[in-house]
Design a protein around this motif. Sequence first.
Motif, PDB file in Angstrom:
ATOM      1  N   ILE A   1       0.837  -1.200   0.000  1.00  0.00           N
ATOM      2  CA  ILE A   1       0.000   0.000   0.000  1.00  0.00           C
ATOM      3  C   ILE A   1       0.870   1.247   0.000  1.00  0.00           C
ATOM      4  O   ILE A   1       0.608   2.210  -0.740  1.00  0.00           O
ATOM      5  CB  ILE A   1      -0.941  -0.015   1.224  1.00  0.00           C
ATOM      6  N   MET A   2       1.920   1.241   0.807  1.00  0.00           N
ATOM      7  CA  MET A   2       2.797   2.413   0.883  1.00  0.00           C
ATOM      8  C   MET A   2       3.644   2.575  -0.372  1.00  0.00           C
ATOM      9  O   MET A   2       3.901   3.700  -0.814  1.00  0.00           O
ATOM     10  CB  MET A   2       3.678   2.305   2.127  1.00  0.00           C
ATOM     11  N   ALA A   3       4.059   1.461  -0.977  1.00  0.00           N
ATOM     12  CA  ALA A   3       4.847   1.544  -2.211  1.00  0.00           C
ATOM     13  C   ALA A   3       4.012   2.160  -3.337  1.00  0.00           C
ATOM     14  O   ALA A   3       4.513   2.992  -4.113  1.00  0.00           O
ATOM     15  CB  ALA A   3       5.340   0.156  -2.609  1.00  0.00           C
ATOM     16  N   LEU A   4       2.753   1.758  -3.435  1.00  0.00           N
ATOM     17  CA  LEU A   4       1.873   2.334  -4.458  1.00  0.00           C
ATOM     18  C   LEU A   4       1.628   3.814  -4.205  1.00  0.00           C
ATOM     19  O   LEU A   4       1.569   4.621  -5.139  1.00  0.00           O
ATOM     20  CB  LEU A   4       0.548   1.569  -4.500  1.00  0.00           C
ATOM     21  N   LEU A   5       1.488   4.173  -2.938  1.00  0.00           N
ATOM     22  CA  LEU A   5       1.297   5.583  -2.582  1.00  0.00           C
ATOM     23  C   LEU A   5       2.517   6.401  -2.976  1.00  0.00           C
ATOM     24  O   LEU A   5       2.398   7.467  -3.592  1.00  0.00           O
ATOM     25  CB  LEU A   5       1.040   5.695  -1.076  1.00  0.00           C
ATOM     26  N   ALA A   6       3.706   5.893  -2.649  1.00  0.00           N
ATOM     27  CA  ALA A   6       4.937   6.634  -2.936  1.00  0.00           C
ATOM     28  C   ALA A   6       5.209   6.727  -4.437  1.00  0.00           C
ATOM     29  O   ALA A   6       5.808   7.704  -4.900  1.00  0.00           O
ATOM     30  CB  ALA A   6       6.117   5.958  -2.227  1.00  0.00           C
ATOM     31  N   ALA A   7       4.767   5.728  -5.195  1.00  0.00           N
ATOM     32  CA  ALA A   7       5.026   5.715  -6.637  1.00  0.00           C
ATOM     33  C   ALA A   7       4.008   6.514  -7.439  1.00  0.00           C
ATOM     34  O   ALA A   7       4.223   6.761  -8.629  1.00  0.00           O
ATOM     35  CB  ALA A   7       5.051   4.271  -7.136  1.00  0.00           C
ATOM     36  N   ALA A   8       2.896   6.917  -6.807  1.00  0.00           N
ATOM     37  CA  ALA A   8       1.838   7.629  -7.537  1.00  0.00           C
ATOM     38  C   ALA A   8       2.332   8.989  -8.025  1.00  0.00           C
ATOM     39  O   ALA A   8       2.926   9.745  -7.251  1.00  0.00           O
ATOM     40  CB  ALA A   8       0.622   7.803  -6.631  1.00  0.00           C
ATOM     41  N   PRO A   9       2.089   9.328  -9.288  1.00  0.00           N
ATOM     42  CA  PRO A   9       2.467  10.655  -9.782  1.00  0.00           C
ATOM     43  C   PRO A   9       1.788  11.779  -9.008  1.00  0.00           C
ATOM     44  O   PRO A   9       2.340  12.855  -8.838  1.00  0.00           O
ATOM     45  CB  PRO A   9       2.015  10.631 -11.247  1.00  0.00           C
ATOM     46  N   SER A  10       0.557  11.507  -8.553  1.00  0.00           N
ATOM     47  CA  SER A  10      -0.189  12.474  -7.753  1.00  0.00           C
ATOM     48  C   SER A  10      -0.837  11.735  -6.593  1.00  0.00           C
ATOM     49  O   SER A  10      -1.664  10.844  -6.810  1.00  0.00           O
ATOM     50  CB  SER A  10      -1.260  13.164  -8.597  1.00  0.00           C
ATOM     51  N   ILE A  11      -0.457  12.097  -5.368  1.00  0.00           N
ATOM     52  CA  ILE A  11      -1.056  11.435  -4.201  1.00  0.00           C
ATOM     53  C   ILE A  11      -2.550  11.731  -4.132  1.00  0.00           C
ATOM     54  O   ILE A  11      -3.350  10.856  -3.818  1.00  0.00           O
ATOM     55  CB  ILE A  11      -0.339  11.876  -2.913  1.00  0.00           C
ATOM     56  N   ALA A  12      -2.942  12.958  -4.455  1.00  0.00           N
ATOM     57  CA  ALA A  12      -4.363  13.319  -4.419  1.00  0.00           C
ATOM     58  C   ALA A  12      -5.169  12.451  -5.383  1.00  0.00           C
ATOM     59  O   ALA A  12      -6.245  11.942  -5.036  1.00  0.00           O
ATOM     60  CB  ALA A  12      -4.534  14.801  -4.741  1.00  0.00           C
ATOM     61  N   SER A  13      -4.666  12.251  -6.605  1.00  0.00           N
ATOM     62  CA  SER A  13      -5.364  11.409  -7.578  1.00  0.00           C
ATOM     63  C   SER A  13      -5.391   9.958  -7.131  1.00  0.00           C
ATOM     64  O   SER A  13      -6.391   9.248  -7.318  1.00  0.00           O
ATOM     65  CB  SER A  13      -4.691  11.515  -8.945  1.00  0.00           C
ATOM     66  N   HIS A  14      -4.309   9.506  -6.536  1.00  0.00           N
ATOM     67  CA  HIS A  14      -4.235   8.134  -6.032  1.00  0.00           C
ATOM     68  C   HIS A  14      -5.283   7.903  -4.947  1.00  0.00           C
ATOM     69  O   HIS A  14      -5.987   6.889  -4.955  1.00  0.00           O
ATOM     70  CB  HIS A  14      -2.831   7.858  -5.506  1.00  0.00           C
ATOM     71  N   LEU A  15      -5.408   8.848  -4.040  1.00  0.00           N
ATOM     72  CA  LEU A  15      -6.402   8.733  -2.974  1.00  0.00           C
ATOM     73  C   LEU A  15      -7.806   8.661  -3.551  1.00  0.00           C
ATOM     74  O   LEU A  15      -8.636   7.849  -3.119  1.00  0.00           O
ATOM     75  CB  LEU A  15      -6.296   9.926  -2.023  1.00  0.00           C
ATOM     76  N   GLN A  16      -8.068   9.479  -4.537  1.00  0.00           N
ATOM     77  CA  GLN A  16      -9.405   9.515  -5.134  1.00  0.00           C
ATOM     78  C   GLN A  16      -9.729   8.191  -5.823  1.00  0.00           C
ATOM     79  O   GLN A  16     -10.828   7.646  -5.668  1.00  0.00           O
ATOM     80  CB  GLN A  16      -9.493  10.659  -6.143  1.00  0.00           C
ATOM     81  N   THR A  17      -8.770   7.659  -6.573  1.00  0.00           N
ATOM     82  CA  THR A  17      -8.999   6.415  -7.309  1.00  0.00           C
ATOM     83  C   THR A  17      -9.221   5.238  -6.369  1.00  0.00           C
ATOM     84  O   THR A  17     -10.164   4.464  -6.532  1.00  0.00           O
ATOM     85  CB  THR A  17      -7.805   6.115  -8.235  1.00  0.00           C
ATOM     86  N   VAL A  18      -8.354   5.101  -5.377  1.00  0.00           N
ATOM     87  CA  VAL A  18      -8.449   3.949  -4.472  1.00  0.00           C
ATOM     88  C   VAL A  18      -9.700   4.037  -3.609  1.00  0.00           C
ATOM     89  O   VAL A  18     -10.412   3.043  -3.418  1.00  0.00           O
ATOM     90  CB  VAL A  18      -7.190   3.851  -3.597  1.00  0.00           C
ATOM     91  N   SER A  19     -10.004   5.214  -3.082  1.00  0.00           N
ATOM     92  CA  SER A  19     -11.161   5.347  -2.191  1.00  0.00           C
ATOM     93  C   SER A  19     -12.484   5.209  -2.943  1.00  0.00           C
ATOM     94  O   SER A  19     -13.495   4.824  -2.354  1.00  0.00           O
ATOM     95  CB  SER A  19     -11.120   6.684  -1.446  1.00  0.00           C
ATOM     96  N   ALA A  20     -12.484   5.500  -4.254  1.00  0.00           N
ATOM     97  CA  ALA A  20     -13.717   5.338  -5.048  1.00  0.00           C
ATOM     98  C   ALA A  20     -14.095   3.873  -5.174  1.00  0.00           C
ATOM     99  O   ALA A  20     -15.270   3.529  -5.303  1.00  0.00           O
ATOM    100  CB  ALA A  20     -13.532   5.956  -6.433  1.00  0.00           C
ATOM    101  N   VAL A  21     -13.126   2.977  -5.176  1.00  0.00           N
ATOM    102  CA  VAL A  21     -13.280   1.523  -5.312  1.00  0.00           C
ATOM    103  C   VAL A  21     -13.742   1.172  -6.726  1.00  0.00           C
ATOM    104  O   VAL A  21     -13.041   0.535  -7.495  1.00  0.00           O
ATOM    105  CB  VAL A  21     -14.225   0.924  -4.254  1.00  0.00           C
ATOM    106  N   ASN A  22     -14.964   1.577  -7.081  1.00  0.00           N
ATOM    107  CA  ASN A  22     -15.503   1.402  -8.433  1.00  0.00           C
ATOM    108  C   ASN A  22     -16.705   2.335  -8.566  1.00  0.00           C
ATOM    109  O   ASN A  22     -17.186   2.877  -7.561  1.00  0.00           O
ATOM    110  CB  ASN A  22     -15.886  -0.069  -8.689  1.00  0.00           C
ATOM    111  N   PRO A  23     -17.203   2.572  -9.785  1.00  0.00           N
ATOM    112  CA  PRO A  23     -18.324   3.518  -9.945  1.00  0.00           C
ATOM    113  C   PRO A  23     -19.574   3.135  -9.166  1.00  0.00           C
ATOM    114  O   PRO A  23     -20.299   4.014  -8.685  1.00  0.00           O
ATOM    115  CB  PRO A  23     -18.576   3.495 -11.453  1.00  0.00           C
ATOM    116  N   TYR A  24     -19.859   1.834  -9.047  1.00  0.00           N
ATOM    117  CA  TYR A  24     -21.032   1.390  -8.294  1.00  0.00           C
ATOM    118  C   TYR A  24     -20.866   1.739  -6.814  1.00  0.00           C
ATOM    119  O   TYR A  24     -21.771   2.300  -6.186  1.00  0.00           O
ATOM    120  CB  TYR A  24     -21.233  -0.124  -8.449  1.00  0.00           C
ATOM    121  N   TYR A  25     -19.725   1.396  -6.276  1.00  0.00           N
ATOM    122  CA  TYR A  25     -19.483   1.609  -4.850  1.00  0.00           C
ATOM    123  C   TYR A  25     -19.544   3.081  -4.495  1.00  0.00           C
ATOM    124  O   TYR A  25     -20.211   3.472  -3.525  1.00  0.00           O
ATOM    125  CB  TYR A  25     -18.117   1.030  -4.468  1.00  0.00           C
TER     126      TYR A  25
END
Length: 458
Positions: free
Chosen positions: A157-181
């Motif tokens: 989880i931390m490696a993906l966070l550190a590798a993300a070009p944008s932490i804000a975009s990463h947070l949005q994508t992961v927390s969204a889970v999927n469009p239904y959720y």
Amino acid sequence: MMRASAILLTAMASTMMFASPAEAKKKQPPVPAAPARPAPILALPGSPNASAVNYFFERRQEAPLWLTAAGTAAVADLLEILRKAPIDGLPQGPQYAAQVEALVQAAATGDAVAKKTAERALTNAWVDYVQALQRPNTNVIWGDPYLTLKPSAPDRIMALLAAAPSIASHLQTVSAVNPYYSAIREVALAEQASSGRASDKALLNLERARIIPGTGKFILVNAAEQRLHMFQGGQSVGSMKVVVGDADKLGLPTPIIASTMHYAIANPYWHVPEHLIRKFAPNIAKDPVGYLKSRNYEVISDFSENPQVLSPTSVDWKAVAAGTAKVILRQKPGGQNSMGKMKFPFPNREGIFLHDTPTREYFTLANRAKSNGCIRVEDYRGLAHFAFGRDVAAIGSEPEQHIAAPRGIPVYVTYLTMVPGSNGIETFADRYGWDRPGAMAGGMPARAGSVQAGGSPN
């Protein structure tokens, strides 16, 4: 004179030899004190991931993630996620948000230790949140163990966070889970804000939507909507009507499944479910040979690849009707075959699969819960083209022709009575009664789509 000197030297030696320990200690040089070890900087005390987070930052030599020109904007996003996190399965989310916010404010003073502590706390809160989203779901038949929901290791989880070009975009994508959720969660949060509690319907749909991936190529069947959706890159690229399990009359709802399809079968056999064989048995008993021949059925010895075909007259059909004897009955490929021209298996304990059907009139119905648990598809050619990337069909009349897929296609069968639509949330009738609290506690009903090993419901 020499003798007197010797006596003096001997006396001095004796004095030194028999000096007290205290006196000897006074003569030893002092031992330098060990330097004080700095107290460890804790991320979120009490979190099971605190040690992993501390080690992560030690390895990266305290390089910051959040308190940088690029990362600061994501801090407010994380605090907002944490405040809403109880709905996602992290009840301590608001408490984390308060702790983290205080530590970030302390870090604004420029104190080096305060900055390190805030970085760890932000990261620790994120790791705990992601693991809460990925917690296991016991109401799913996990046909493919690689799809099973389980919390990722904190290092990943931390490696993906550190590798993300944008932490804000990463947070949005992961927390969204999927469009239904994400859409159902907004409904649940709005209900919570207005009445103090989200509805059972919203919370149960949210839990069922959590198994759906947010990206990739996969097939999604929504038994409540009675439609199949084909997803590519996280976007629906097509859908079709399906016929699903009948819970009212047959007691055979289509269960919730996550599995992977690796092949299709052209010209399939249909293995008749046991409850239908008992239903047919009284009529078969009147004319076993004629009845089975007219419907292209045959009695077989077992579910092996090459079973022995038995004579219909060798079976005690009255005993079969009474439930005191069992028989394996299959229907050969052809126009009457209940599997149609192709079926799409995927591993699961209930023997559920997707298949074509000759009963086309069911697709005109508003309520298409008419099957014995399996999923009949409106357009098997379109589904095959999506799965295989090309048109596929049987070659000749040989039964059970296996066609391998270029790669496994995940199949998610779920039950969502709430889905996002063009005009907001669309709702569907709760035909299975699974929007009631506790209706699915402890897993799926054992009889859902159940057949004896090797058999196939339709």
